[in-house]
Design a protein around this motif. Structure first.
Motif, PDB file in Angstrom:
ATOM      1  N   LYS A  84       0.837  -1.205   0.000  1.00 18.89           N
ATOM      2  CA  LYS A  84       0.000   0.000   0.000  1.00 18.89           C
ATOM      3  C   LYS A  84       0.872   1.257   0.000  1.00 18.89           C
ATOM      4  CE  LYS A  84      -3.605   2.407   2.552  1.00 18.89           C
ATOM      5  NZ  LYS A  84      -4.451   2.427   3.744  1.00 18.89           N
ATOM      6  N   MET A  85       1.925   1.258   0.803  1.00 24.97           N
ATOM      7  CA  MET A  85       2.807   2.411   0.878  1.00 24.97           C
ATOM      8  C   MET A  85       3.492   2.664  -0.470  1.00 24.97           C
ATOM      9  SD  MET A  85       6.185   3.063   3.221  1.00 24.97           S
ATOM     10  CE  MET A  85       7.123   1.968   2.162  1.00 24.97           C
ATOM     11  N   ILE A  86       3.958   1.612  -1.107  1.00 22.89           N
ATOM     12  CA  ILE A  86       4.613   1.756  -2.417  1.00 22.89           C
ATOM     13  C   ILE A  86       3.628   2.320  -3.434  1.00 22.89           C
ATOM     14  CG2 ILE A  86       5.601   0.454  -4.348  1.00 22.89           C
ATOM     15  CD1 ILE A  86       6.881  -1.404  -2.201  1.00 22.89           C
ATOM     16  N   ASP A  87       2.401   1.811  -3.406  1.00 24.15           N
ATOM     17  CA  ASP A  87       1.374   2.295  -4.319  1.00 24.15           C
ATOM     18  C   ASP A  87       1.084   3.778  -4.072  1.00 24.15           C
ATOM     19  OD1 ASP A  87      -0.636   1.808  -6.374  1.00 24.15           O
ATOM     20  OD2 ASP A  87      -2.113   2.057  -4.761  1.00 24.15           O
ATOM     21  N   LEU A  88       0.936   4.154  -2.804  1.00 24.52           N
ATOM     22  CA  LEU A  88       0.698   5.559  -2.467  1.00 24.52           C
ATOM     23  C   LEU A  88       1.856   6.442  -2.913  1.00 24.52           C
ATOM     24  CD1 LEU A  88      -0.854   5.262   1.112  1.00 24.52           C
ATOM     25  CD2 LEU A  88      -1.981   6.198  -0.924  1.00 24.52           C
ATOM     26  N   ALA A  89       3.065   5.971  -2.693  1.00 26.62           N
ATOM     27  CA  ALA A  89       4.248   6.754  -3.066  1.00 26.62           C
ATOM     28  C   ALA A  89       4.309   6.966  -4.576  1.00 26.62           C
ATOM     29  CB  ALA A  89       5.516   6.063  -2.572  1.00 26.62           C
ATOM     30  N   GLN A  90       3.937   5.952  -5.341  1.00 19.04           N
ATOM     31  CA  GLN A  90       3.955   6.079  -6.799  1.00 19.04           C
ATOM     32  C   GLN A  90       2.858   7.010  -7.300  1.00 19.04           C
ATOM     33  OE1 GLN A  90       3.712   1.960  -7.980  1.00 19.04           O
ATOM     34  NE2 GLN A  90       5.943   1.701  -7.998  1.00 19.04           N
ATOM     35  N   LYS A  91       1.692   6.970  -6.651  1.00 14.43           N
ATOM     36  CA  LYS A  91       0.560   7.783  -7.100  1.00 14.43           C
ATOM     37  C   LYS A  91       0.603   9.217  -6.565  1.00 14.43           C
ATOM     38  CE  LYS A  91      -2.652   3.943  -7.723  1.00 14.43           C
ATOM     39  NZ  LYS A  91      -3.844   3.270  -7.199  1.00 14.43           N
ATOM     40  N   LYS A  92       0.991   9.368  -5.284  1.00 14.58           N
ATOM     41  CA  LYS A  92       0.892  10.679  -4.639  1.00 14.58           C
ATOM     42  C   LYS A  92       2.232  11.318  -4.312  1.00 14.58           C
ATOM     43  CE  LYS A  92      -3.593   9.733  -2.500  1.00 14.58           C
ATOM     44  NZ  LYS A  92      -4.374   9.905  -1.276  1.00 14.58           N
ATOM     45  N   GLY A  93       3.311  10.528  -4.360  1.00 10.46           N
ATOM     46  CA  GLY A  93       4.629  11.064  -4.039  1.00 10.46           C
ATOM     47  C   GLY A  93       5.082  10.669  -2.641  1.00 10.46           C
ATOM     48  N   LEU A  94       6.384  10.741  -2.439  1.00  9.29           N
ATOM     49  CA  LEU A  94       6.975  10.310  -1.165  1.00  9.29           C
ATOM     50  C   LEU A  94       6.640  11.230   0.004  1.00  9.29           C
ATOM     51  CD1 LEU A  94      10.521   9.242  -2.414  1.00  9.29           C
ATOM     52  CD2 LEU A  94       8.667   7.745  -1.676  1.00  9.29           C
ATOM     53  N   THR A  95       6.407  12.510  -0.280  1.00 10.67           N
ATOM     54  CA  THR A  95       6.171  13.467   0.806  1.00 10.67           C
ATOM     55  C   THR A  95       4.693  13.709   1.088  1.00 10.67           C
ATOM     56  OG1 THR A  95       6.351  15.308  -0.753  1.00 10.67           O
ATOM     57  CG2 THR A  95       8.371  14.646   0.422  1.00 10.67           C
ATOM     58  N   ASN A  96       3.808  12.990   0.423  1.00 14.13           N
ATOM     59  CA  ASN A  96       2.375  13.125   0.654  1.00 14.13           C
ATOM     60  C   ASN A  96       2.038  12.615   2.056  1.00 14.13           C
ATOM     61  OD1 ASN A  96      -0.462  11.691   0.552  1.00 14.13           O
ATOM     62  ND2 ASN A  96      -0.480  13.355  -0.967  1.00 14.13           N
ATOM     63  N   ASN A  97       1.091  13.295   2.705  1.00 14.49           N
ATOM     64  CA  ASN A  97       0.712  12.925   4.078  1.00 14.49           C
ATOM     65  C   ASN A  97       0.213  11.488   4.180  1.00 14.49           C
ATOM     66  OD1 ASN A  97       1.430  15.356   5.219  1.00 14.49           O
ATOM     67  ND2 ASN A  97      -0.611  16.264   4.986  1.00 14.49           N
ATOM     68  N   ASP A  98      -0.538  11.022   3.181  1.00 12.07           N
ATOM     69  CA  ASP A  98      -1.033   9.637   3.204  1.00 12.07           C
ATOM     70  C   ASP A  98       0.119   8.636   3.133  1.00 12.07           C
ATOM     71  OD1 ASP A  98      -3.651  10.546   3.325  1.00 12.07           O
ATOM     72  OD2 ASP A  98      -3.931  10.449   1.142  1.00 12.07           O
ATOM     73  N   THR A  99       1.116   8.932   2.304  1.00  7.08           N
ATOM     74  CA  THR A  99       2.284   8.057   2.173  1.00  7.08           C
ATOM     75  C   THR A  99       3.071   8.021   3.482  1.00  7.08           C
ATOM     76  OG1 THR A  99       2.440   8.635  -0.175  1.00  7.08           O
ATOM     77  CG2 THR A  99       4.368   7.578   0.826  1.00  7.08           C
TER      78      THR A  99
END
Length: 93
Positions: free
Chosen positions: A31-46
């Motif tokens: 899930k974290m990898i998916d979030l990082a790819q979609k929203k970026g590494l510095t996004n609050n969700d990631t």
């Protein structure tokens, strides 16, 4: 002896709990990898997902250490210090 199951008060073994945590770790990691790819590494969700992953990993490591300590596999710092001291003495003698 490796296949020994330690059963807790809840009836499930420590081994089963560790497997469950490992499954949760893998899902959270994906899930974290998916979030990082979609929203970026510095996004609050990631970042939140990364922190949750850290907590799961810590939980797993803590249960593993506790289990080893109960079986006497982890030595105290003092024991390790003396083992190192004696090994140095044996080598120099």
């Amino acid at each position: 002896m490796k296949n020994r199951r330690i059963v807790g008060a809840g009836g499930s073994s420590l081994q089963d709990k560790k497997k469950t945590i490992l499954t949760e770790i893998q899902k959270k990691r994906e899930k974290m990898i998916d979030l990082a790819q979609k929203k970026g590494l510095t996004n609050n969700d990631t970042i939140k997902c990364s922190q949750e992953l850290d907590q799961l990993i810590y939980q797993y490591q803590s249960s593993f250490r506790k289990n080893r300590r109960q079986r006497g596999e982890i030595k105290s710092k003092r024991t390790i210090k003396y083992m190192l001291l004696w090994s140095k003495i044996a080598v120099t003698s």
